[in-house]
Design an enzyme around this catalytic site. Structure first.
Site, PDB file in Angstrom:
ATOM      1  N   HIS A 155     -11.724   6.007   1.724  1.00 56.31           N
ATOM      2  CA  HIS A 155     -11.746   7.277   2.442  1.00 56.31           C
ATOM      3  C   HIS A 155     -11.486   8.444   1.514  1.00 56.31           C
ATOM      4  O   HIS A 155     -10.802   8.322   0.505  1.00 56.31           O
ATOM      5  CB  HIS A 155     -10.669   7.255   3.527  1.00 56.31           C
ATOM      6  CG  HIS A 155      -9.328   6.809   3.008  1.00 56.31           C
ATOM      7  ND1 HIS A 155      -8.397   7.683   2.489  1.00 56.31           N
ATOM      8  CD2 HIS A 155      -8.787   5.573   2.875  1.00 56.31           C
ATOM      9  CE1 HIS A 155      -7.333   6.996   2.074  1.00 56.31           C
ATOM     10  NE2 HIS A 155      -7.539   5.711   2.296  1.00 56.31           N
TER      11      HIS A 155
ATOM     12  N   ASP B 193       0.872  -1.174   0.000  1.00 56.07           N
ATOM     13  CA  ASP B 193       0.000   0.000   0.000  1.00 56.07           C
ATOM     14  C   ASP B 193       0.910   1.225   0.000  1.00 56.07           C
ATOM     15  O   ASP B 193       1.627   1.489   0.969  1.00 56.07           O
ATOM     16  CB  ASP B 193      -0.893  -0.031   1.247  1.00 56.07           C
ATOM     17  CG  ASP B 193      -2.001   1.008   1.213  1.00 56.07           C
ATOM     18  OD1 ASP B 193      -1.917   1.953   0.395  1.00 56.07           O
ATOM     19  OD2 ASP B 193      -2.946   0.898   2.020  1.00 56.07           O
TER      20      ASP B 193
ATOM     21  N   HIS C 192      -7.235  10.833   5.554  1.00 55.44           N
ATOM     22  CA  HIS C 192      -8.552  10.246   5.795  1.00 55.44           C
ATOM     23  C   HIS C 192      -9.557  11.349   6.132  1.00 55.44           C
ATOM     24  O   HIS C 192      -9.372  12.076   7.104  1.00 55.44           O
ATOM     25  CB  HIS C 192      -8.497   9.229   6.944  1.00 55.44           C
ATOM     26  CG  HIS C 192      -7.767   7.976   6.603  1.00 55.44           C
ATOM     27  ND1 HIS C 192      -6.469   7.756   6.956  1.00 55.44           N
ATOM     28  CD2 HIS C 192      -8.153   6.883   5.901  1.00 55.44           C
ATOM     29  CE1 HIS C 192      -6.079   6.570   6.509  1.00 55.44           C
ATOM     30  NE2 HIS C 192      -7.080   6.018   5.863  1.00 55.44           N
TER      31      HIS C 192
ATOM     32  N   GLU D 292      -6.342  -1.128  -4.405  1.00 50.88           N
ATOM     33  CA  GLU D 292      -6.794   0.233  -4.115  1.00 50.88           C
ATOM     34  C   GLU D 292      -6.414   1.185  -5.242  1.00 50.88           C
ATOM     35  O   GLU D 292      -5.331   1.086  -5.814  1.00 50.88           O
ATOM     36  CB  GLU D 292      -6.145   0.722  -2.810  1.00 50.88           C
ATOM     37  CG  GLU D 292      -6.521   2.140  -2.412  1.00 50.88           C
ATOM     38  CD  GLU D 292      -5.890   2.567  -1.099  1.00 50.88           C
ATOM     39  OE1 GLU D 292      -6.385   3.533  -0.493  1.00 50.88           O
ATOM     40  OE2 GLU D 292      -4.890   1.937  -0.673  1.00 50.88           O
TER      41      GLU D 292
ATOM     42  N   ASP E   4      -3.093   7.348  -3.331  1.00 50.85           N
ATOM     43  CA  ASP E   4      -3.107   6.201  -2.424  1.00 50.85           C
ATOM     44  C   ASP E   4      -3.495   4.980  -3.244  1.00 50.85           C
ATOM     45  O   ASP E   4      -4.592   4.936  -3.825  1.00 50.85           O
ATOM     46  CB  ASP E   4      -4.120   6.478  -1.303  1.00 50.85           C
ATOM     47  CG  ASP E   4      -4.050   5.486  -0.161  1.00 50.85           C
ATOM     48  OD1 ASP E   4      -3.320   4.485  -0.266  1.00 50.85           O
ATOM     49  OD2 ASP E   4      -4.741   5.720   0.856  1.00 50.85           O
TER      50      ASP E   4
ATOM     51  N   GLU F 134     -10.742   0.932  -1.460  1.00 50.00           N
ATOM     52  CA  GLU F 134      -9.780  -0.138  -1.188  1.00 50.00           C
ATOM     53  C   GLU F 134     -10.454  -1.390  -0.634  1.00 50.00           C
ATOM     54  O   GLU F 134     -10.506  -1.602   0.571  1.00 50.00           O
ATOM     55  CB  GLU F 134      -8.658   0.340  -0.267  1.00 50.00           C
ATOM     56  CG  GLU F 134      -9.057   1.047   1.005  1.00 50.00           C
ATOM     57  CD  GLU F 134      -7.842   1.449   1.833  1.00 50.00           C
ATOM     58  OE1 GLU F 134      -6.856   0.690   1.886  1.00 50.00           O
ATOM     59  OE2 GLU F 134      -7.873   2.546   2.418  1.00 50.00           O
TER      60      GLU F 134
END
Length: 294
Positions: A158, A88, A166, A279, A99, A191
């Site tokens: 998020h 990640d 977040h 993700e 992300d 994700e």
């Protein structure tokens, strides 16, 4: 939410392209017997050498571990045959975050990886203004359960903002009623996590990642020195491995007790289970979305 201006959009896209390239390259490098620490340090160095910075330490989570693990200082772990390895990666340029995550299978778990990957793709296909978070969660849950696995109910996608990892909207991995309504200009990450286990994660004792959550006076010199480095993160997470002085590292638990830092324990499903994750970061447009991390 106001429509995103072109400069901000371009920065999100630049961060996403870089994150995508580095994530794909690093996933191809994982082999049984390879060094956990060397992989993490090489990926993080690549981000910094590109002129960008890390939004958070590279998360490398093994088997039942779903999130928040990274290499410790002097980490001696090596990757082993049969493992399921989540990577990640967060890249930020001027605080605008990409992300993205993928899973590497060193065993025979292709269907498990397919479950989280296809759940992500199915979710992306329905993203547009007016769609609810609950509708996205329903699509994710359907794709994962149709393959015989469980989505992890207490992990979510998020929203993203400048130096904010977040925020709303929260994107569930299970069907819920309602939830946030997507608007044009929203930046967020989806994700999905698929598991052979219980479908919920709990906290382990291991903590390698921290972030600053408050500003308070600090008396101890080593803690003050640690906070000088931490403030450069603008609240984004950091690894204790990034503190190059042992006294600074030893100061971290006290800073957590003081309410200045927050520690992120490794999150794991039941022992012996396997978790996969995929993700992407998205920007909602007038008629759909841009996936910045393709």
């Amino acid at each position: 939410m106001k429509k995103m201006n072109d400069d901000v959009l371009d920065t999100y896209i630049s961060a996403g392209k870089l994150a995508s390239v580095i994530l794909r390259e690093s996933a191809r490098e994982i082999r049984a017997g390879g060094s956990f620490l060397e992989l993490v340090e090489s990926v993080e160095a690549r981000v910094r050498e590109s002129g960008a910075d890390l939004a958070f330490p590279l998360n490398v989570s093994l088997n039942e571990d779903a999130a928040h693990d990274t290499a410790a200082p002097g980490d001696e772990r090596v990757f082993a045959k049969g493992e399921v390895i989540k990577l990640d990666l967060g890249v930020q340029i001027d605080g605008y975050i990409a992300d993205t995550a993928t899973t590497v299978d060193l065993g025979n778990n292709a269907l498990l990886l397919d479950a989280s990957r296809e759940a992500l793709e199915a979710a992306i296909r329905i993203v547009k203004p007016g769609v609810t978070a609950g509708e996205i969660g329903a699509v994710i849950e359907k794709e994962i359960t149709s393959r015989g696995y469980r989505p992890i109910a207490n992990l979510t996608g998020h929203g993203l903002g400048q130096y904010i990892q977040h925020r709303d909207p929260t994107i569930p991995n299970i069907a819920i009623n309602g939830g946030s309504v997507l608007e044009e200009g929203t930046a967020f990450a989806i994700e999905p996590f698929a598991t052979t286990g219980s479908g919920r994660v709990g906290e382990k004792t291991r903590i390698e990642i921290y972030s600053q959550i408050a500003e308070k006076p600090v008396r101890i010199p080593s803690a003050r020195a640690a906070m000088e480095k931490v403030r450069e993160r603008h609240g984004l997470p950091f690894s204790r491995r990034w503190l190059d002085d042992k006294k600074m590292v030893l100061a971290l638990p006290g800073l957590v007790r003081s309410g200045i830092l927050h520690g992120y324990p490794v999150l794991a499903d039941i022992p012996g289970s396997l978790v996969s994750q995929h993700e992407h970061t998205l920007i909602v447009t007038a008629d759909g979305c841009i996936v910045t991390t393709r």
